[in-house]
Design an enzyme around this catalytic site. Structure first.
Site, PDB file in Angstrom:
ATOM      1  N   HIS A  26      -3.156  -1.132  -2.932  1.00 21.03           N
ATOM      2  CA  HIS A  26      -4.366  -0.368  -2.631  1.00 21.03           C
ATOM      3  C   HIS A  26      -4.367   0.883  -3.500  1.00 21.03           C
ATOM      4  CE1 HIS A  26      -4.454  -2.224   1.681  1.00 21.03           C
ATOM      5  NE2 HIS A  26      -4.906  -3.055   0.761  1.00 21.03           N
ATOM      6  N   ASP A  83      -3.778  -5.233   6.198  1.00 19.83           N
ATOM      7  CA  ASP A  83      -4.155  -6.097   5.077  1.00 19.83           C
ATOM      8  C   ASP A  83      -2.926  -6.867   4.609  1.00 19.83           C
ATOM      9  OD1 ASP A  83      -5.774  -7.207   3.122  1.00 19.83           O
ATOM     10  OD2 ASP A  83      -5.455  -5.564   1.705  1.00 19.83           O
ATOM     11  N   SER A 132       0.861  -1.180   0.000  1.00 19.83           N
ATOM     12  CA  SER A 132       0.000   0.000   0.000  1.00 19.83           C
ATOM     13  C   SER A 132       0.899   1.232   0.000  1.00 19.83           C
ATOM     14  CB  SER A 132      -0.950  -0.047   1.205  1.00 19.83           C
ATOM     15  OG  SER A 132      -1.916   0.986   1.134  1.00 19.83           O
TER      16      SER A 132
END
Length: 204
Positions: A51, A144, A24
């Site tokens: 992301h 995540d 991310s």
């Protein structure tokens, strides 16, 4: 947390049929180090998930297409996964691996507040590839990918985590290490060197 986590339990034997990479915030800078290191004719497929804002088109294929020696594609639903190719997940969709192997896109609800979710990709890839899978978690600002990396490790695959001290956002690698303490912890440069030595196909 000790950034140089013990790696004695690591099962890095390879070769692997697929490499899944998740990140991310801060991960694009790391990919600039990793992806150009992938060797021509790499025997494994590479699937990368970041992301991304869902309200704009991704430019990752454009950015990395001319920096890599491998074909770089944006993943499409039911697309066959080929060795020696790099696939980027598109914004707004979960990206999964189906048996075939093929890629699949889903608009199921967000997981860990994210769609795409790294956990979803890693868990589906672990189901498909088992011990023939290498999972890599990079810089990011949430957790995540931690559960997904645990799924890869439980299936017999190999787990690599960017050394948290080298990450622009260390929450994601810290969470991955908390879930999979046996992960191999490497700097971006060391991950690149690791990938550069992976087996290649016999080209005509």
């Amino acid at each position: 947390m000790n950034d140089q986590a013990p790696v004695s339990e690591s099962r890095a034997v390879g070769p692997w049929d697929a490499i899944v990479v998740g990140g991310s915030s801060g991960a694009i800078d790391v990919l600039n180090v990793l992806l150009p290191a992938l060797p021509v004719g790499l025997a494994a497929s590479v699937i990368v998930l970041l992301h991304l804002p869902c309200d704009r088109r991704s430019r990752l294929v454009e950015i990395f297409g001319y920096r890599c020696d491998l074909p770089v594609l944006e993943a499409e639903d039911q697309q066959a996964i080929l060795p020696g190719h790099v696939y980027f997940g598109p914004p707004g969709y979960h990206l999964l691996v189906d048996h075939g192997p093929r890629l699949a896109l889903s608009i199921d609800p967000p997981v860990n507040f994210s769609r795409p979710s790294i956990d979803v990709l890693f868990q589906s890839a672990a189901d498909c590839y088992g011990e023939r899978l290498l999972g890599v978690v990079l810089s990011g600002a949430n957790e995540d990918g931690a559960d997904g990396l645990a799924a890869i490790h439980a299936a017999g695959g190999h787990a690599v985590v960017q050394a948290p001290a080298t990450a622009a956002m260390r929450a994601m690698p810290d969470a991955a290490l908390a879930r999979v303490p046996a992960s191999q912890v490497l700097t971006p440069e060391d991950i690149a060197a690791f990938l550069a030595q992976l087996p290649t196909q016999r080209l005509p």
